[in-house]
Write an enzyme that holds these catalytic residues in place. Structure first.
Site, PDB file in Angstrom:
ATOM      1  N   LYS A  82       3.725  10.197  -0.252  1.00 44.45           N
ATOM      2  CA  LYS A  82       2.979   9.051  -0.798  1.00 44.45           C
ATOM      3  C   LYS A  82       1.717   8.777   0.009  1.00 44.45           C
ATOM      4  O   LYS A  82       0.649   8.518  -0.559  1.00 44.45           O
ATOM      5  CB  LYS A  82       3.909   7.823  -0.795  1.00 44.45           C
ATOM      6  CG  LYS A  82       3.297   6.523  -1.230  1.00 44.45           C
ATOM      7  CD  LYS A  82       4.375   5.526  -1.606  1.00 44.45           C
ATOM      8  CE  LYS A  82       5.004   4.818  -0.423  1.00 44.45           C
ATOM      9  NZ  LYS A  82       4.113   3.861   0.254  1.00 44.45           N
TER      10      LYS A  82
ATOM     11  N   ASP B 231       9.324   3.217   7.738  1.00 43.30           N
ATOM     12  CA  ASP B 231       9.778   3.176   6.341  1.00 43.30           C
ATOM     13  C   ASP B 231      11.253   3.566   6.187  1.00 43.30           C
ATOM     14  O   ASP B 231      11.838   3.376   5.124  1.00 43.30           O
ATOM     15  CB  ASP B 231       8.905   4.095   5.474  1.00 43.30           C
ATOM     16  CG  ASP B 231       7.489   3.528   5.328  1.00 43.30           C
ATOM     17  OD1 ASP B 231       7.308   2.310   5.535  1.00 43.30           O
ATOM     18  OD2 ASP B 231       6.574   4.309   5.011  1.00 43.30           O
TER      19      ASP B 231
ATOM     20  N   ARG C 184      12.092  -6.850   4.507  1.00 42.93           N
ATOM     21  CA  ARG C 184      13.191  -5.870   4.546  1.00 42.93           C
ATOM     22  C   ARG C 184      14.303  -6.262   5.514  1.00 42.93           C
ATOM     23  O   ARG C 184      15.428  -5.768   5.385  1.00 42.93           O
ATOM     24  CB  ARG C 184      12.643  -4.478   4.877  1.00 42.93           C
ATOM     25  CG  ARG C 184      11.875  -3.910   3.706  1.00 42.93           C
ATOM     26  CD  ARG C 184      11.311  -2.530   3.966  1.00 42.93           C
ATOM     27  NE  ARG C 184      10.764  -1.985   2.725  1.00 42.93           N
ATOM     28  CZ  ARG C 184       9.926  -0.957   2.666  1.00 42.93           C
ATOM     29  NH1 ARG C 184       9.526  -0.360   3.790  1.00 42.93           N
ATOM     30  NH2 ARG C 184       9.480  -0.514   1.504  1.00 42.93           N
TER      31      ARG C 184
HETATM   32  C1  S3P Z   1       1.459   3.770   5.280  1.00 41.23           C
HETATM   33  C2  S3P Z   1       1.581   3.100   6.453  1.00 41.23           C
HETATM   34  C3  S3P Z   1       2.720   2.230   6.787  1.00 41.23           C
HETATM   35  C4  S3P Z   1       3.909   2.479   5.868  1.00 41.23           C
HETATM   36  C5  S3P Z   1       3.498   2.598   4.420  1.00 41.23           C
HETATM   37  C6  S3P Z   1       2.509   3.729   4.249  1.00 41.23           C
HETATM   38  C7  S3P Z   1       0.253   4.580   5.052  1.00 41.23           C
HETATM   39  O1  S3P Z   1       2.305   0.890   6.661  1.00 41.23           O
HETATM   40  O2  S3P Z   1       4.864   1.467   6.028  1.00 41.23           O
HETATM   41  O3  S3P Z   1       4.622   2.846   3.597  1.00 41.23           O
HETATM   42  O4  S3P Z   1       0.254   5.420   4.128  1.00 41.23           O
HETATM   43  O5  S3P Z   1      -0.708   4.398   5.790  1.00 41.23           O
HETATM   44  P1  S3P Z   1       1.512   0.145   7.848  1.00 41.23           P
HETATM   45  O6  S3P Z   1       0.279   0.888   8.102  1.00 41.23           O
HETATM   46  O7  S3P Z   1       1.231  -1.237   7.357  1.00 41.23           O
HETATM   47  O8  S3P Z   1       2.470   0.162   8.998  1.00 41.23           O
END
Ligand code: S3P
Length: 431
Positions: free
Chosen positions: A9, A313, A344
């Site tokens: 993702k 995550d 969460r």
């Molecule tokens: C992500 C960073 C994380 C993660 C999110 C995806 C990203 O969040 O929890 O699912 O793709 O940069 P944070 O940057 O807020 O920690």
């Protein structure tokens, strides 16, 4: 048995954004389809990028990039659905683009904090107008080109904050330096470097620092194959570790970026049999390989602040595994969990209790006491994909019977999750 999981993702959204900013035609494959990827792709199309349909089989998509100054204003708000990554990274891009756009999202996204990115981006000269509550979507961004340079210390280790600032510097032609308390996932840095952008990064007293000292005038198109999402693979591996598959399960072609693999270490500490084989043949921008897990008797684990960015995550899943591990599982230093797609910490504790598991909230984490008793009851996902899947895994284990109120929530990061889980359960029953 061998399986694959949908595209990463984080990488999918970054690849789509960078390809849209490149001058010319990029070729991307392995992209996540549906959910968050679809939201980000739709927003980029509204801004003028040419992005083909994201196919369910991960086959190649051509992206016609418009360059740093080619984005066009959209006459309607950009709806980022559930995607925090898409929203925060696009806020960075738009800040430096010189156009005006309004961003909104679903109920979960509208409740999440945006000032962590709009504050530094404002210092660079972009302007933000919140339509309702300060710091929450919808927000209108008035970009400026060029932007002013910035030296920023982020109070949280957040790849979204770091990436938003780097992208603003890139598009807005401004030097930026970002420090974070510890290294968060570094996909943006790797992708930028792969297209020739020069960055300096390394450990500093206050944590980790990355600097874009001389932003280039343009980036050229690129080809990139997105590996499977380790955060999605985690659910499959947890299912195997709990004995759900009746045999070893291997997830192939999964991303093994070292800033994303702390879950595997935690699983090993819990007593699981985990094997990692790095695929040297496809080792490019990101490390890729096969990860396997087999059934084991699990024990509780302690996860502390230092480890959190590398498995942020996966924490709901670790809490779920804790319910089936001997002893207590403790998570601390993870207050960030309260600002995710749902709170969460509250969601896991409420739902574990609904199944008869002893669980306690901490301000910055939780405690879960493992049990052998069958887990039965109904859980409330709060529209959060990872809560839905964590309980999906527990519910698929023999003897448990868990009703998940919103199974569709899983689609934002793992379309096909339930079908895969059901096929693994069916394969075990016929074995
Ligand atoms: C992500 C960073 C994380 C993660 C999110 C995806 C990203 O969040 O929890 O699912 O793709 O940069 P944070 O940057 O807020 O920690």
């Amino acid at each position: 048995m061998k399986v694959t999981v949908p595209g990463d993702k984080s990488l999918t959204q970054r690849a789509l954004i960078l390809a849209s900013l490149a001058e010319g035609e990029s070729r991307l494959s392995g992209l996540l389809h549906g959910g968050d990827a679809a939201s980000t792709a739709a927003a980029l199309r509204c801004l003028g990028a040419g992005i083909g349909v994201l196919p369910p089989d991960g086959s190649e998509v051509v992206v016609e990039g418009v360059g740093f100054t080619g984005l066009t204003p959209s006459d309607r708000p950009l709806d980022l659905g559930n995607s925090g990554t898409g929203t925060r990274l696009l806020l960075g891009v738009l800040a430096g683009s010189g156009i005006t756009a309004t961003l909104t999202g679903d109920e979960s996204l509208r409740s999440r904090p945006m000032s962590r990115v709009t504050e530094p981006l404002s210092r660079m000269g972009a302007r933000f107008e919140y339509a309702g509550q300060e710091g929450r979507l919808p927000v209108t961004v008035h970009g400026r080109h060029p932007l002013d340079s910035l030296d920023w210390m982020s109070p949280v280790a957040s790849a979204q904050v770091k990436s938003a600032i780097l992208l603003a510097g890139l598009v807005g032609g401004a030097a930026v330096r970002v420090r974070e308390p510890s290294l968060s996932r570094d996909h943006t840095e790797r992708l930028l470097q792969s297209v020739g952008v020069k960055l300096q990064s390394g450990a500093v007293d206050s944590g980790w620092q990355v600097e874009l000292a001389a932003p280039p005038e343009r980036i050229w198109p690129f080809d990139f194959a997105v590996p499977g999402d380790i955060s999605s693979a985690a659910f499959v591996l947890a299912f195997a570790a709990l004995g759900g598959a009746g045999e070893e399960l291997a997830v192939e072609r999964v991303g093994l970026n070292p800033t994303r693999t702390a879950f595997l270490d935690a699983l090993v500490r819990m007593g699981a049999n985990v094997r990692v084989e790095v695929d040297t043949a496809v080792w490019g921008v990101e490390r890729v390989g096969t990860v396997s897990a087999a059934a084991a008797r699990l024990r509780g684990v302690c996860i502390g602040e230092d480890e959190v960015p590398g498995l942020i995550d996966e924490l709901p899943l670790i809490a779920a595994l804790g319910a089936r591990a001997e002893g207590v599982t403790t998570i601390t230093g993870a207050e960030e969990l309260r600002a995710k797609e749902s709170d969460r910490i509250a969601a896991m504790v409420e739902n574990l209790r609904a199944l008869g598991v002893r669980a306690e909230e901490r301000r910055d984490g939780l405690d879960v006491e493992g049990t052998d008793r069958p887990l039965r009851g109904r859980v409330r996902t709060r529209g959060d994909h990872r809560i839905a899947m964590a309980f999906g895994v527990l519910g698929a284990i023999d003897g448990n019977d868990i009703e998940v109120d919103d199974r569709g929530a899983a689609d934002v990061s793992f379309p096909g999750f339930w079908a895969l889980l059901e096929s693994l359960v069916a394969a075990r029953s016929t074995a």
